[in-house]
Design an enzyme around this catalytic site. Structure first.
Site, PDB file in Angstrom:
ATOM      1  N   CYS A   1     -57.911 -16.363 -31.938  1.00 45.18           N
ATOM      2  CA  CYS A   1     -57.398 -16.528 -33.306  1.00 45.18           C
ATOM      3  C   CYS A   1     -58.542 -16.514 -34.316  1.00 45.18           C
ATOM      4  O   CYS A   1     -58.407 -15.967 -35.421  1.00 45.18           O
ATOM      5  CB  CYS A   1     -56.631 -17.843 -33.430  1.00 45.18           C
TER       6      CYS A   1
HETATM    7  C1  BEZ Z   1     -56.958 -18.008 -28.619  1.00 43.93           C
HETATM    8  O1  BEZ Z   1     -56.752 -17.787 -29.813  1.00 43.93           O
HETATM    9  O2  BEZ Z   1     -58.033 -17.787 -28.090  1.00 43.93           O
HETATM   10  C2  BEZ Z   1     -55.862 -18.571 -27.769  1.00 43.93           C
HETATM   11  C3  BEZ Z   1     -54.888 -19.379 -28.323  1.00 43.93           C
HETATM   12  C4  BEZ Z   1     -53.918 -19.923 -27.499  1.00 43.93           C
HETATM   13  C5  BEZ Z   1     -53.891 -19.625 -26.155  1.00 43.93           C
HETATM   14  C6  BEZ Z   1     -54.857 -18.778 -25.619  1.00 43.93           C
HETATM   15  C7  BEZ Z   1     -55.845 -18.240 -26.429  1.00 43.93           C
END
Ligand code: BEZ
Length: 211
Positions: free
Chosen positions: A45
């Site tokens: 994210c």
């Molecule tokens: C991420 O943004 O890295 C992420 C968020 C939730 C679950 C897995 C990855």
């Protein structure tokens, strides 16, 4: 029921990092991209939100506003924005919706319980000036999106809203397009003064009409 293409994008009021908004009023007369991410302070994210900040001028060129959402608080969004700027070189320059009670997420079907019971998946909704949903995409948490692709789709949506054409596989702005099958050859000749090439009767190629 899931939101479908052609539905009116549900309106809502929400707190964001840029103050309270009413969604339809915030959209105004232009295009909009509403996208959700699973969680603040997570790696994928972080890269996505930095990239959208970098691309904001490209969205603006297309008269398109962008707005992000997750189930975190405005406070967390603000704290995390510092990390995004530090690590990605771009601070979110668009509102982040705080949706801790999951009201907007439920309205838009952004929680897919078999993927995760509480967090939003990576949803994208492109909304036209008529407030209708023109595109929906859903990615899992583990896969970051390609926002250049969202820009490419917006180019196609804006072109095909104005001209009787469709865009072929991997099309990019400026490349040849396809005459829609609903036009007869005679109508196509009248609409496309540069002419068209009929590879098959149902596959007619013409230069992009607004270039
Ligand atoms: C991420 O943004 O890295 C992420 C968020 C939730 C679950 C897995 C990855």
């Amino acid at each position: 029921m899931a939101i479908q293409l052609g539905d009116t994008a549900p309106d809502f009021e929400a707190q964001t990092t840029e103050g309270n908004i009413r969604f339809h009023e915030w959209l105004g007369d232009g295009w909009g991209v509403l996208f959700s991410h699973p969680k603040d302070f997570t790696p994928v994210c972080t890269t996505e939100l930095g990239e959208v900040a970098r691309l904001k001028p490209e969205f603006a060129k297309r008269n398109t506003k962008v707005i992000a959402l997750s189930v975190d608080s405005v406070d967390d969004h603000r704290k995390w924005s510092g990390d995004i700027e530090e690590t990605q070189g771009h601070r979110p320059n668009y509102p982040l919706i705080a949706d801790p009670d999951r009201r907007v997420a439920q309205l838009y079907g952004m929680i897919h319980p078999k993927a995760d019971n509480t967090l939003t998946v990576r949803s994208v909704f492109v909304i036209g000036p008529d407030k209708k949903v023109k595109l929906t995409i859903t990615y899992p948490a583990s896969t970051g999106r390609n926002f250049e692709e969202i820009l490419r789709v917006i180019d196609s949506l804006q072109l095909t809203a104005q001209h009787s054409v469709a865009t072929p596989v991997n099309w990019r702005d400026g490349e040849d397009v396809i005459v829609v099958p609903s036009l007869s050859d005679e109508q196509a000749r009248a609409k496309f003064p540069k002419g068209f090439k009929a590879v098959k009767p149902y596959l007619r190629i013409t230069p992009q009409p607004n270039k």
